[in-house]
Design a protein around this motif. Structure first.
Motif, short mmCIF file in Angstrom:
data_model
loop_
_atom_site.label_atom_id
_atom_site.label_comp_id
_atom_site.label_asym_id
_atom_site.label_seq_id
_atom_site.Cartn_x
_atom_site.Cartn_y
_atom_site.Cartn_z
N GLN A 33 3.56 -2.42 9.54
CA GLN A 33 4.81 -1.83 10.00
C GLN A 33 5.61 -2.84 10.81
O GLN A 33 6.83 -2.93 10.67
N ARG A 34 4.95 -3.63 11.61
CA ARG A 34 5.65 -4.66 12.40
C ARG A 34 6.25 -5.73 11.49
O ARG A 34 7.34 -6.23 11.75
N GLU B 172 13.24 -6.36 8.31
CA GLU B 172 14.49 -5.61 8.43
C GLU B 172 15.39 -6.24 9.48
O GLU B 172 16.60 -6.35 9.27
N GLU C 248 0.42 7.25 7.22
CA GLU C 248 0.10 6.04 6.46
C GLU C 248 -1.37 5.64 6.62
O GLU C 248 -1.99 5.20 5.67
N THR D 250 7.80 7.31 14.53
CA THR D 250 7.05 6.21 13.93
C THR D 250 5.55 6.46 14.04
O THR D 250 4.80 6.20 13.10
N ARG E 221 7.25 -5.20 8.40
CA ARG E 221 8.43 -4.55 7.79
C ARG E 221 9.60 -4.56 8.75
O ARG E 221 10.73 -4.88 8.37
N THR E 222 9.34 -4.22 10.00
CA THR E 222 10.40 -4.19 11.01
C THR E 222 10.99 -5.58 11.19
O THR E 222 12.22 -5.73 11.28
N ASP F 55 4.69 8.90 11.36
CA ASP F 55 4.71 8.25 10.04
C ASP F 55 3.50 7.34 9.86
O ASP F 55 2.86 7.34 8.80
N LEU F 56 3.19 6.58 10.90
CA LEU F 56 2.05 5.67 10.80
C LEU F 56 0.73 6.42 10.70
O LEU F 56 -0.20 5.97 10.01
N VAL G 260 2.91 1.94 19.72
CA VAL G 260 4.26 2.24 19.23
C VAL G 260 4.89 3.27 20.16
O VAL G 260 4.26 4.27 20.48
N THR H 48 -2.36 -1.10 9.51
CA THR H 48 -1.15 -0.31 9.25
C THR H 48 -0.06 -0.64 10.26
O THR H 48 1.11 -0.80 9.90
N VAL H 49 -0.43 -0.77 11.52
CA VAL H 49 0.55 -1.14 12.56
C VAL H 49 1.09 -2.54 12.29
O VAL H 49 2.31 -2.78 12.39
#
Length: 188
Positions: free
Chosen positions: A83-84, A90, A49, A42, A86-87, A45-46, A37, A79-80
């Protein structure tokens, strides 16, 4: 039992053990995430997480399947990936609204005017709420939506004669609301 023997499973019982685990591995996790990342916020944050996920999944660690760091990297990888996902969601949501004009102050003002202008119709619809479904639907189409009785009959799939009878009956029942009676055209 030493902390290496209990491993992550002991975190739920011993916050000091979790702190020691965190201190041993936070740099490695941060490096792992920084390789994947490019935004420092981020990464931070990760990292948080990952360690929250470690607390939730500590019971799944099995020393016979690999080292703590290998297990921890698996948690970080998941977790990564989350996050990907989620991205990506979005971005899909953003692309759906891309190119669409968002409401500006003038648009909102026009909508507020429209809502205000339609308040008598909302009152009429509220007054009609107690009518039988068929009568109410016909009266709504004629009095509120402006269709002729023939057009309303066609919209409801009924004969014109049936529509006239229902319309007369509905208007007679609505007499208890004088303001609405004027709006819908009396008792024709």
């Amino acid at each position: 039992m030493s902390r290496e023997q209990t491993g992550p499973a002991g975190f739920a019982r011993d916050p000091d053990e979790f702190e020691a685990f965190y201190r041993r591995h936070v740099d490695a996790v941060t490096r792992f995430l920084a390789r994947r990342v490019d935004d420092p916020h981020t990464v931070a944050d990760l990292t948080a997480e990952v360690f929250l996920a470690v607390l939730d999944s500590a019971h799944t660690y099995r020393p016979d399947r690999g080292s703590e760091i290998a297990w921890l990297y698996g948690v970080a990888r998941n977790t990564v990936l989350a996050q990907r996902r989620r991205t990506a969601r979005e971005l899909r949501a953003t692309s759906r609204i891309a190119g669409r004009r968002l409401l500006d102050a003038d648009d909102i003002a026009r909508l507020e005017e429209r809502v205000d202008a339609e308040s008598p119709a909302r009152l009429a619809l509220e007054a009609m709420a107690d009518l039988p479904e068929g009568d109410r639907a016909l009266l709504e189409l004629v009095a509120v939506d402006g269709l002729s009785p023939a057009e309303a009959a066609a919209a409801l799939g009924i004969r014109q004669g049936t529509a006239r009878v229902r319309l007369h009956r509905a208007r007679r029942q609505i007499q208890r609301f004088p303001g609405v009676v004027e709006m819908i055209g009396g008792t024709k």
